[in-house]
Design a protein around this motif. Sequence first.
Motif, PDB file in Angstrom:
ATOM      1  N   UNK A   8       0.824  -1.199   0.000  1.00 24.31           N
ATOM      2  CA  UNK A   8       0.000   0.000   0.000  1.00 24.31           C
ATOM      3  C   UNK A   8       0.860   1.251   0.000  1.00 24.31           C
ATOM      4  N   UNK A   9       0.412   2.233  -0.709  1.00 21.47           N
ATOM      5  CA  UNK A   9       1.131   3.498  -0.772  1.00 21.47           C
ATOM      6  C   UNK A   9       0.253   4.559  -1.358  1.00 21.47           C
ATOM      7  N   UNK A  10       0.617   5.817  -1.205  1.00 17.95           N
ATOM      8  CA  UNK A  10      -0.239   6.908  -1.667  1.00 17.95           C
ATOM      9  C   UNK A  10      -0.338   7.017  -3.181  1.00 17.95           C
ATOM     10  N   UNK A  11       0.605   6.406  -3.927  1.00 18.52           N
ATOM     11  CA  UNK A  11       0.628   6.581  -5.371  1.00 18.52           C
ATOM     12  C   UNK A  11       0.259   5.295  -6.112  1.00 18.52           C
ATOM     13  N   UNK A  12      -0.275   4.308  -5.430  1.00 17.55           N
ATOM     14  CA  UNK A  12      -0.680   3.065  -6.083  1.00 17.55           C
ATOM     15  C   UNK A  12      -1.922   3.330  -6.916  1.00 17.55           C
ATOM     16  N   UNK A  13      -1.926   2.841  -8.144  1.00 19.59           N
ATOM     17  CA  UNK A  13      -3.069   3.051  -9.038  1.00 19.59           C
ATOM     18  C   UNK A  13      -3.856   1.766  -9.213  1.00 19.59           C
ATOM     19  N   UNK A  14      -5.116   1.914  -9.652  1.00 21.77           N
ATOM     20  CA  UNK A  14      -5.953   0.749  -9.939  1.00 21.77           C
ATOM     21  C   UNK A  14      -5.330  -0.080 -11.042  1.00 21.77           C
ATOM     22  N   UNK A  15      -4.759   0.571 -12.052  1.00 17.60           N
ATOM     23  CA  UNK A  15      -4.123  -0.153 -13.153  1.00 17.60           C
ATOM     24  C   UNK A  15      -2.985  -1.020 -12.654  1.00 17.60           C
ATOM     25  N   UNK A  16      -2.213  -0.504 -11.705  1.00 21.93           N
ATOM     26  CA  UNK A  16      -1.066  -1.260 -11.200  1.00 21.93           C
ATOM     27  C   UNK A  16      -1.511  -2.547 -10.513  1.00 21.93           C
ATOM     28  N   UNK A  17      -2.533  -2.482  -9.673  1.00 21.14           N
ATOM     29  CA  UNK A  17      -2.938  -3.696  -8.947  1.00 21.14           C
ATOM     30  C   UNK A  17      -3.665  -4.664  -9.870  1.00 21.14           C
ATOM     31  N   UNK A  18      -4.395  -4.150 -10.875  1.00 22.34           N
ATOM     32  CA  UNK A  18      -5.048  -5.043 -11.833  1.00 22.34           C
ATOM     33  C   UNK A  18      -4.017  -5.745 -12.706  1.00 22.34           C
ATOM     34  N   UNK A  19      -2.991  -5.003 -13.165  1.00 21.49           N
ATOM     35  CA  UNK A  19      -1.945  -5.605 -13.993  1.00 21.49           C
ATOM     36  C   UNK A  19      -1.161  -6.642 -13.197  1.00 21.49           C
ATOM     37  N   UNK A  20      -0.890  -6.350 -11.917  1.00 27.04           N
ATOM     38  CA  UNK A  20      -0.158  -7.298 -11.078  1.00 27.04           C
ATOM     39  C   UNK A  20      -0.955  -8.592 -10.911  1.00 27.04           C
ATOM     40  N   UNK A  21      -2.247  -8.471 -10.717  1.00 27.84           N
ATOM     41  CA  UNK A  21      -3.109  -9.649 -10.582  1.00 27.84           C
ATOM     42  C   UNK A  21      -3.064 -10.479 -11.860  1.00 27.84           C
ATOM     43  N   UNK A  88      -7.986  -8.163  -6.660  1.00 28.06           N
ATOM     44  CA  UNK A  88      -6.756  -7.404  -6.905  1.00 28.06           C
ATOM     45  C   UNK A  88      -6.381  -6.577  -5.684  1.00 28.06           C
ATOM     46  N   UNK A  89      -7.375  -6.025  -4.993  1.00 31.76           N
ATOM     47  CA  UNK A  89      -7.097  -5.260  -3.775  1.00 31.76           C
ATOM     48  C   UNK A  89      -6.491  -6.165  -2.694  1.00 31.76           C
ATOM     49  N   UNK A  90      -7.090  -7.344  -2.497  1.00 33.63           N
ATOM     50  CA  UNK A  90      -6.585  -8.245  -1.457  1.00 33.63           C
ATOM     51  C   UNK A  90      -5.161  -8.711  -1.774  1.00 33.63           C
ATOM     52  N   UNK A  91      -4.892  -9.020  -3.036  1.00 33.94           N
ATOM     53  CA  UNK A  91      -3.551  -9.466  -3.423  1.00 33.94           C
ATOM     54  C   UNK A  91      -2.525  -8.359  -3.232  1.00 33.94           C
ATOM     55  N   UNK A  92      -2.965  -7.119  -3.346  1.00 33.08           N
ATOM     56  CA  UNK A  92      -2.055  -5.981  -3.170  1.00 33.08           C
ATOM     57  C   UNK A  92      -1.969  -5.530  -1.722  1.00 33.08           C
TER      58      UNK A  92
END
Length: 300
Positions: A8-21, A88-92
Motif C-alpha cells: 500500500x502506498x499513496x501513489x498506487x493506481x488501480x491499473x497497477x494492482x489489476x496488472x499485477x493480478x 486485486x485489492x486483497x492481493x495488493x
Amino acid sequence: ARAGMILPGPRVSLKAILDTYADELEAQGGSDAPRLRRLNARILGFFGEHKPAPLGKDDLLALRKWVLSDTSSVGDLYRRACVVIRTAHRRAGLPPPDAPPLRIERRGRRVLGPEETRALLAALPWGSPERAVAEIMVLTAGRLREVLRLRAGDVEGAILRMRSFKGKEVAVRDHPITPRLRAVLASVLPPDSPPERHVILLNGRPPKEEASFRKRLLRASERAGIVPPVGGLAWLRNAALTALVEGGAPIEVVSRIAGHASVKTTERHYDRAVLWKERIAAAEMLAETLGAVDGKKNAP
C-alpha cells in the motif's frame, strides 16, 4: 511479501494492482489470463488508468450505474468486475471495497401496477421499437417472442395473428385489432409493406431477444422514476392477463387470449388474483369477530 505484490502506498493506481493480478495469474499458467486482461481493460476504460487505489463503495456504485445505463451487459459485467477488483485489492494488501448488490428486475419477476405501467409506456418514445413491443404486449397479452416474430402478413384486416412455437408445433390464435392497436402497428409498419417484413425492426434488423431493449428500458425507467429499474418486458404479459382477471373478464376468455391449452392453466396462474381486495376485506371482517387485541387481555 509475496513476489510481485504491491504494498500500500499513496501513489498506487488501480491499473497497477489489476496488472499485477493478471501477471500473477499468467505466471501460474492460468488459461483465464487473456480474459482477465480484457476485463481489466473494460474496468480501466471506465475508471481511467490513473485512478488511485484503493477504491471505495461509491466507486463501485458509479461502476454499477455505468454498466446498467451504458452497456449491453445483463449484469454479468458488473459482477465479474467486482470480483476482480476486490481480488486485486486483497492481493495488493489493500482493503477491498464493499460491492453493492446489483438490483435489476427482469424475466417477469416483477409486475408493475397500472400507474407505473402507464408511466413507463409514456417514457418510451412513440414510434420506437421498444414502445411498439410494449404496447402490443399490453394490448394482446402476447409473449415477447410472439411479438418479435410478427410480420406484416400477420395483420389481416381487423385480425392480428399471433403464433407461439412449442418445439415443432406452431399454435396460431387471432386477436382483434382495436383502434389503439392499429395506431401502434401503423407507427412502426410502413404502408404497403411486403408480407415477410417484420413488424418490429431494431437498427434495421429484427431483434432476436429481450436484451436488445434492455438499455432503452432502463433509461425509460429512470425518466419515469421507477426504482428499481425495469430491464425486461416479460412482465407485461402477466400484467395484462392479471388486469383482465381482476377486471372481471370470464376466465375462459382470458385463457383464449393467453393462448393456454387449458383453462386450468389460466386458473392456476391468474385466478388467484380474482376479488383479491374483497378477499382481504373479508379476512379483516373475520379478524374483527375476535375483537381488538390490546396486548394484555387478549394476547395469548
